[in-house]
Design an enzyme around this catalytic site. Structure first.
Site, PDB file in Angstrom:
ATOM      1  N   GLU A   1      -5.232 -15.486  10.000  1.00  0.00           N
ATOM      2  CA  GLU A   1      -6.281 -16.276   9.345  1.00  0.00           C
ATOM      3  C   GLU A   1      -7.571 -16.330  10.145  1.00  0.00           C
ATOM      4  O   GLU A   1      -8.665 -16.448   9.575  1.00  0.00           O
ATOM      5  CB  GLU A   1      -5.777 -17.703   9.083  1.00  0.00           C
ATOM      6  CG  GLU A   1      -4.693 -17.801   8.028  1.00  0.00           C
ATOM      7  CD  GLU A   1      -3.291 -17.577   8.584  1.00  0.00           C
ATOM      8  OE1 GLU A   1      -2.318 -17.740   7.815  1.00  0.00           O
ATOM      9  OE2 GLU A   1      -3.160 -17.233   9.785  1.00  0.00           O
TER      10      GLU A   1
ATOM     11  N   GLU B   1       4.594 -18.572   8.166  1.00  0.00           N
ATOM     12  CA  GLU B   1       4.713 -20.031   8.121  1.00  0.00           C
ATOM     13  C   GLU B   1       5.905 -20.472   7.286  1.00  0.00           C
ATOM     14  O   GLU B   1       6.500 -21.527   7.558  1.00  0.00           O
ATOM     15  CB  GLU B   1       3.411 -20.637   7.591  1.00  0.00           C
ATOM     16  CG  GLU B   1       2.269 -20.562   8.616  1.00  0.00           C
ATOM     17  CD  GLU B   1       0.933 -21.008   8.047  1.00  0.00           C
ATOM     18  OE1 GLU B   1       0.331 -21.939   8.614  1.00  0.00           O
ATOM     19  OE2 GLU B   1       0.494 -20.413   7.044  1.00  0.00           O
TER      20      GLU B   1
END
Length: 697
Positions: free
Chosen positions: A130, A110
């Site tokens: 995640e 990210e």
């Protein structure tokens, strides 16, 4: 701006008109608080001084940022949180290029998505894992990745959690360039290219996309059908669906979806599984001196022995496979070859490595072939006499420092060791079938097992990429001992009125991939039959025997899938209930004077899980398992327990000891011999403690 340290783990180096910002937070450059503070400080200071024309962010060590700092899990978050850091990064007036190497995972990837250009070292990987811990990408990943690479690619990465090669990511548009070189040098050259204009930059947030929300509805429905117990995949889709909004609005949706996931029991269970997998070998017994294992001998070319040999070959260990007859040896070699070919077809190994592995396989018909191997794993018929005879011979054949291991599922490792003059060299290595696929390895400590032999067992588990769990000697060790107890409950449910198919369906609804009767058919019903016969002489007369039904099924020669018939019929297509089993059930009920009653699916799950938890509690109480988390890892990696529930004792904590005691006392009114409250549950109910507290202790 002068060169120097920004925070403790972020440094800034100015070279001409570019700045190199280095993250150095070993071992994996996790995005801990110091990193977050350092990044914000570096970006803001460089922008304030306006002395450079481009910034490159790179990481020291073996990898780019590989995710969140696990030391901060479960603690209150400290400002700045990662989404804020990346918003500041993206808002930088000075263009920022991220240079990724190793594995850029979660917040690491990210970071790259928030930069104005993304460059990766060839051979590296990126990922958004995640989903595997009950969450979703929460630092802009659901908003920026669709803008760069499209919704389909973003959904694939976010919902699978898989690691993607940077070459694949570049093809999708998530990475701008893949280059060779070391990270610092690449960072310098890429920053200079940004200044020269040969590496274009842009703010991801300024990219507009259109989303087919009707198609997303279909994906949402399919995902819910595939994972009905999990909240986070649906929340992930909801967040990605907002990527066609202005990014500030999309990030708000992502943040709320992330916070919603944080409050779910599934997230707690998956986090427990994540940490438990790492903690299970973090014990003194696993950390001592080990013996050098460069070659392995496997005795037995059946399904288990062939699987063990395959696992060792996949790990690069030469294997000598011993069988008593040429036919069995040929069959074992053929099975191993097929297993390795399967690994090639799944992309787990190359054709060249497969051929090298087969070249390191030495078939033999005599135990003498094991004279020079470093480790012997016996995987023959589950008979104490046979095993003692083999180990007596190994004692005379094997070199003095060889480790002698039995793959026994139930038998007394101490008794096996007594058949040698070197019991310190003996331990149990209980693999689970198929041994080259299943990740659990119970490492069974005999009363005289030497410390370096025990530590070698853990080192082997790590080399084989398995989850090694320490177990003490008892009938069935951790997993099979508990299984034997709750299998009785399953038998009682069928005796008293449920059908095998209903029991299976109820437990599959709870989250198991397969119900116990389907599992029995898959493993072979003759295995349990053999165990029941072995233990018949020691069975407590007060015990209500639940084996008549499976005994009669086996007496008919119906052993499950391998015979085409067991509890179910296997005649092509999906298995269907065997109608002849229903007749056997009716006959046994009539003989025992049982009037069948109905059970709801919830009642089935409640009894089954309470039985499992009861024996699991006793296993912890008597020290067969070192900690509750050891039991949980055994069931997650060896018995198909639903990962999102964290394991039987983690699940027990969601119920509470008082509730479990009340259940057992209620069931004991029907069968006081089987249903007995473990002392540990009485104590926990009284003092308000949990199994999680025992893990901390």
């Amino acid at each position: 701006m002068p060169d120097g340290v920004v925070g403790e783990v972020v440094t800034t180096e100015v070279v001409g008109d570019v700045a190199l910002v280095c993250i150095d937070n070993p071992p994996v450059n996790a995005s801990g608080h110091a990193v977050r503070v350092g990044l914000v400080g570096a970006i803001e200071a460089l922008n304030a001084e306006a002395g450079v024309k481009a910034i490159a962010i790179w990481c020291a060590g073996r990898t780019f940022m590989a995710g969140a700092d696990i030391r901060e899990f479960g603690k209150p978050s400290k400002e700045p949180v990662l989404p804020e850091v990346y918003n500041i990064l993206e808002a930088s007036e000075i263009p920022v290029v991220a240079v990724m190497h190793g594995t850029a995972l979660g917040g690491g990837f990210e970071l790259g998505l928030a930069a104005h250009a993304r460059v990766a070292i060839a051979g590296s990987k990126v990922g958004l894992p995640e989903v595997l811990i009950g969450l979703l990408p929460g630092a802009g990943g659901t908003q920026r990745l669709p803008r760069l690479a499209g919704v389909d690619f973003a959904l694939d990465m976010s919902l699978s959690g898989r690691q993607v090669s940077v070459e694949e990511a570049q093809a999708a548009g998530a990475i701008d360039r893949v280059v060779e070189g070391n990270p610092r040098d690449v960072a310098l050259s890429m920053a200079q290219e940004v200044v020269a204009g040969t590496l274009p930059t842009r703010r991801t947030s300024e990219i507009s996309i259109e989303i087919d929300h009707t198609a997303l509805d279909g994906i949402r429905a399919a995902t819910q059908k595939k994972s009905p117990h999990l909240v986070n995949p649906l929340k992930c889709i909801d967040a990605i669906a907002a990527a066609d909004q202005p990014i500030a609005e999309g990030l708000k949706v992502e943040r709320q979806c992330f916070l919603d996931c944080m409050e779910t029991p599934q997230r707690a269970g998956l986090i427990h599984a994540f940490f438990g997998e790492r903690a299970v070998s973090n014990i003194p017994e696993a950390k001592g001196e080990t013996r050098d294992i460069q070659s392995v001998g496997v005795i037995g070319g059946g399904t288990m022995g062939s699987g063990i040999a395959t696992a060792c070959l996949l790990a690069g260990l030469p294997v000598t496979l011993v069988e008593v007859a040429q036919e069995g040896l040929d069959r074992g070699v053929a099975t191993i070859t097929k297993n390795l070919e399967g690994a090639v077809s799944r992309g787990k190994m190359s054709e060249a490595k497969k051929e090298a592995a087969l070249a390191s396989l030495s078939p033999a018909l005599e135990l003498d072939a094991l004279a020079d191997v470093d480790l012997v794993i016996e995987a023959v018929f589950e008979d104490m006499g046979v095993k003692r005879e083999i180990f007596g011979k190994l004692d005379a054949i094997c070199k003095p420092d060889a480790v002698l291991a039995s793959n026994t599922s139930y038998l007394d490792v101490n008794e096996i060791a007594e058949s040698t003059s070197r019991p310190g060299d003996v331990l149990g290595l209980h693999f689970f079938s198929p041994a080259h696929v299943m990740r659990l390895l119970e490492i069974v400590q005999g009363k005289q097992t030497a410390p370096d032999v025990l530590a070698t067992g853990f080192a082997l588990a790590k080399r084989l990429r398995k989850v090694g769990v320490l177990a003490q000697v008892c009938d069935g060790f951790i997993g099979n001992r508990i299984l034997a107890h709750y299998a009785l409950c399953s038998g009682y449910l069928v005796l008293d009125g449920a059908s095998p198919a209903q029991v299976d369906a109820a437990l599959e609804g709870f989250g198991f991939a397969m119900g116990p009767h389907k599992v029995g058919d898959l493993a072979g019903l003759d295995i349990g039959w053999m165990t029941r016969k072995r233990k018949a002489a020691t069975r407590d007369p007060a015990e209500r025997y639940a084996g008549q039904i499976p005994d009669r099924i086996c007496e008919n020669g119906w052993f499950g899938r391998k015979t085409g018939k067991g509890y179910y019929l296997y005649e092509g297509g999906a298995p269907v209930p065997n109608p002849e089993v229903a007749t056997i059930i009716d006959e046994v009920r009539a003989e025992q004077g049982i009037t069948p009653k109905s059970f709801t699916d919830d009642e089935i799950v409640e009894r089954y899980m309470t039985a499992m938890i009861s024996e699991a509690a006793r296993v912890v109480e008597d020290g067969t398992a070192k900690r509750p988390l050891d039991v949980d890892m055994v069931f997650l990696f060896g018995y198909g327990f639903p990962r999102f529930r964290g394991g039987p004792l983690h699940y027990a904590d969601t119920l509470g000891a008082a509730e479990l005691v009340a259940r057992i006392e209620r069931y004991a009114e029907e069968d006081p011999h089987y249903w007995q409250v473990p002392d540990i549950l009485h104590r926990m109910a009284a003092d308000g403690t949990s199994f999680a507290d025992l893990n901390k202790g």
